[in-house]
Write a protein that holds these residues in place. Sequence first.
Motif, PDB file in Angstrom:
ATOM      1  N   SER A 121       0.838  -1.197   0.000  1.00  0.00           N
ATOM      2  CA  SER A 121       0.000   0.000   0.000  1.00  0.00           C
ATOM      3  C   SER A 121       0.878   1.255   0.000  1.00  0.00           C
ATOM      4  N   PRO A 122       1.260   1.727  -1.187  1.00  0.00           N
ATOM      5  CA  PRO A 122       2.200   2.857  -1.293  1.00  0.00           C
ATOM      6  C   PRO A 122       1.733   4.169  -0.662  1.00  0.00           C
ATOM      7  N   ASN A 123       0.434   4.299  -0.343  1.00  0.00           N
ATOM      8  CA  ASN A 123      -0.071   5.537   0.271  1.00  0.00           C
ATOM      9  C   ASN A 123      -0.296   5.416   1.770  1.00  0.00           C
ATOM     10  N   ALA A 124       0.179   4.341   2.366  1.00  0.00           N
ATOM     11  CA  ALA A 124      -0.036   4.128   3.803  1.00  0.00           C
ATOM     12  C   ALA A 124       0.719   5.158   4.640  1.00  0.00           C
ATOM     13  N   THR A 125       0.192   5.405   5.820  1.00  0.00           N
ATOM     14  CA  THR A 125       0.806   6.295   6.796  1.00  0.00           C
ATOM     15  C   THR A 125       1.132   5.481   8.042  1.00  0.00           C
ATOM     16  N   ILE A 126       2.304   5.687   8.596  1.00  0.00           N
ATOM     17  CA  ILE A 126       2.722   4.997   9.810  1.00  0.00           C
ATOM     18  C   ILE A 126       2.697   5.990  10.965  1.00  0.00           C
ATOM     19  N   ASN A 127       2.023   5.596  12.037  1.00  0.00           N
ATOM     20  CA  ASN A 127       2.013   6.372  13.274  1.00  0.00           C
ATOM     21  C   ASN A 127       2.707   5.539  14.342  1.00  0.00           C
ATOM     22  N   ILE A 128       3.754   6.076  14.928  1.00  0.00           N
ATOM     23  CA  ILE A 128       4.435   5.394  16.024  1.00  0.00           C
ATOM     24  C   ILE A 128       3.898   5.989  17.311  1.00  0.00           C
ATOM     25  N   VAL A 129       3.349   5.110  18.157  1.00  0.00           N
ATOM     26  CA  VAL A 129       2.671   5.544  19.370  1.00  0.00           C
ATOM     27  C   VAL A 129       3.494   5.163  20.598  1.00  0.00           C
ATOM     28  N   GLU A 130       3.676   6.130  21.480  1.00  0.00           N
ATOM     29  CA  GLU A 130       4.332   5.901  22.775  1.00  0.00           C
ATOM     30  C   GLU A 130       3.535   6.623  23.848  1.00  0.00           C
ATOM     31  N   ASN A 131       3.255   5.932  24.937  1.00  0.00           N
ATOM     32  CA  ASN A 131       2.485   6.498  26.050  1.00  0.00           C
ATOM     33  C   ASN A 131       1.176   7.128  25.574  1.00  0.00           C
ATOM     34  N   PHE A 132       0.450   6.415  24.729  1.00  0.00           N
ATOM     35  CA  PHE A 132      -0.861   6.823  24.200  1.00  0.00           C
ATOM     36  C   PHE A 132      -0.829   8.042  23.280  1.00  0.00           C
ATOM     37  N   ALA A 133       0.352   8.504  22.894  1.00  0.00           N
ATOM     38  CA  ALA A 133       0.451   9.678  22.020  1.00  0.00           C
ATOM     39  C   ALA A 133       1.264   9.339  20.773  1.00  0.00           C
ATOM     40  N   ILE A 134       0.953  10.008  19.674  1.00  0.00           N
ATOM     41  CA  ILE A 134       1.707   9.800  18.439  1.00  0.00           C
ATOM     42  C   ILE A 134       3.056  10.492  18.580  1.00  0.00           C
ATOM     43  N   LYS A 135       4.114   9.690  18.590  1.00  0.00           N
ATOM     44  CA  LYS A 135       5.468  10.220  18.709  1.00  0.00           C
ATOM     45  C   LYS A 135       6.004  10.645  17.349  1.00  0.00           C
ATOM     46  N   GLU A 136       5.653   9.850  16.323  1.00  0.00           N
ATOM     47  CA  GLU A 136       6.147  10.125  14.977  1.00  0.00           C
ATOM     48  C   GLU A 136       5.092   9.673  13.973  1.00  0.00           C
ATOM     49  N   LYS A 137       4.957  10.428  12.886  1.00  0.00           N
ATOM     50  CA  LYS A 137       4.009  10.091  11.837  1.00  0.00           C
ATOM     51  C   LYS A 137       4.675  10.366  10.502  1.00  0.00           C
ATOM     52  N   PHE A 138       4.589   9.376   9.585  1.00  0.00           N
ATOM     53  CA  PHE A 138       5.188   9.565   8.269  1.00  0.00           C
ATOM     54  C   PHE A 138       4.505   8.672   7.237  1.00  0.00           C
ATOM     55  N   ASN A 139       4.630   9.078   5.990  1.00  0.00           N
ATOM     56  CA  ASN A 139       4.112   8.283   4.880  1.00  0.00           C
ATOM     57  C   ASN A 139       5.194   7.294   4.458  1.00  0.00           C
ATOM     58  N   VAL A 140       4.768   6.103   4.071  1.00  0.00           N
ATOM     59  CA  VAL A 140       5.735   5.151   3.532  1.00  0.00           C
ATOM     60  C   VAL A 140       6.131   5.623   2.142  1.00  0.00           C
ATOM     61  N   SER A 141       7.267   5.166   1.681  1.00  0.00           N
ATOM     62  CA  SER A 141       7.677   5.473   0.311  1.00  0.00           C
ATOM     63  C   SER A 141       8.293   4.219  -0.285  1.00  0.00           C
ATOM     64  N   LEU A 142       8.078   4.066  -1.571  1.00  0.00           N
ATOM     65  CA  LEU A 142       8.635   2.896  -2.248  1.00  0.00           C
ATOM     66  C   LEU A 142      10.158   2.961  -2.189  1.00  0.00           C
ATOM     67  N   PRO A 143      10.793   1.868  -1.821  1.00  0.00           N
ATOM     68  CA  PRO A 143      12.253   1.866  -1.719  1.00  0.00           C
ATOM     69  C   PRO A 143      12.909   1.865  -3.096  1.00  0.00           C
ATOM     70  N   GLU A 144      14.045   2.527  -3.190  1.00  0.00           N
ATOM     71  CA  GLU A 144      14.819   2.541  -4.435  1.00  0.00           C
ATOM     72  C   GLU A 144      15.449   1.178  -4.702  1.00  0.00           C
ATOM     73  N   ARG A 145      15.779   0.483  -3.631  1.00  0.00           N
ATOM     74  CA  ARG A 145      16.419  -0.836  -3.725  1.00  0.00           C
ATOM     75  C   ARG A 145      15.778  -1.752  -2.694  1.00  0.00           C
ATOM     76  N   VAL A 146      15.530  -2.987  -3.103  1.00  0.00           N
ATOM     77  CA  VAL A 146      14.909  -3.969  -2.217  1.00  0.00           C
ATOM     78  C   VAL A 146      15.794  -5.206  -2.189  1.00  0.00           C
ATOM     79  N   ASP A 147      16.279  -5.555  -1.009  1.00  0.00           N
ATOM     80  CA  ASP A 147      17.136  -6.729  -0.841  1.00  0.00           C
ATOM     81  C   ASP A 147      16.379  -7.841  -0.123  1.00  0.00           C
ATOM     82  N   ASP A 148      16.410  -9.022  -0.710  1.00  0.00           N
ATOM     83  CA  ASP A 148      15.913 -10.244  -0.072  1.00  0.00           C
ATOM     84  C   ASP A 148      14.448 -10.179   0.362  1.00  0.00           C
TER      85      ASP A 148
END
Length: 161
Positions: free
Chosen positions: A82-109
């Motif tokens: 899902s190339p348009n997904a958003t990741i929210n990292i939650v700590e202590n019930f609050a969003i610590k970091e939020k970012f959109n995923v991006s397709l990698p330039e290189r994919v290993d294994d």
Amino acid sequence: MNKLSEEKTLKISKIEDGIVIDHIHPGSALEVLSVLKITGKSGFTVSLLMNVRSSNGNNKDVVKIEKKKLRKKELDLISIISPNATINIVENFAIKEKFNVSLPERVDDIIKCQNQNCVTNAKEPVKTVFTMEKKGDTHLYRCHYCERTMTLEEIRNSITK
């Protein structure tokens, strides 16, 4: 909010620590769980919403996983599903970091080459390496060894089986 609207609202409790994967392509949440190897036996508490209305009027899937931390390889897998997904990292019930995923330039294994004659499909201990190519709005990944290209759809099919 009136009582009737309140009764129609689905409430999913906040998580203390973990991740929320939002804006997953509708109907793809189970694929995301599959590539993350999240099963009912994994011990994680998981909330899953599928085909829910987003604030922009479109449908989306949402996955919440308590106590989960994502590795780079897992982020790459999510971005392919899902190339348009958003990741929210939650700590202590609050969003610590939020970012959109991006397709990698290189994919290993991660990706299995579809070329049966590729050295990565032989009994040799060779890990796959793919690099992204863009042709207009289409993203392709090219095998480092045999140069076969694969679309995102082909890749999704190969990693979710």
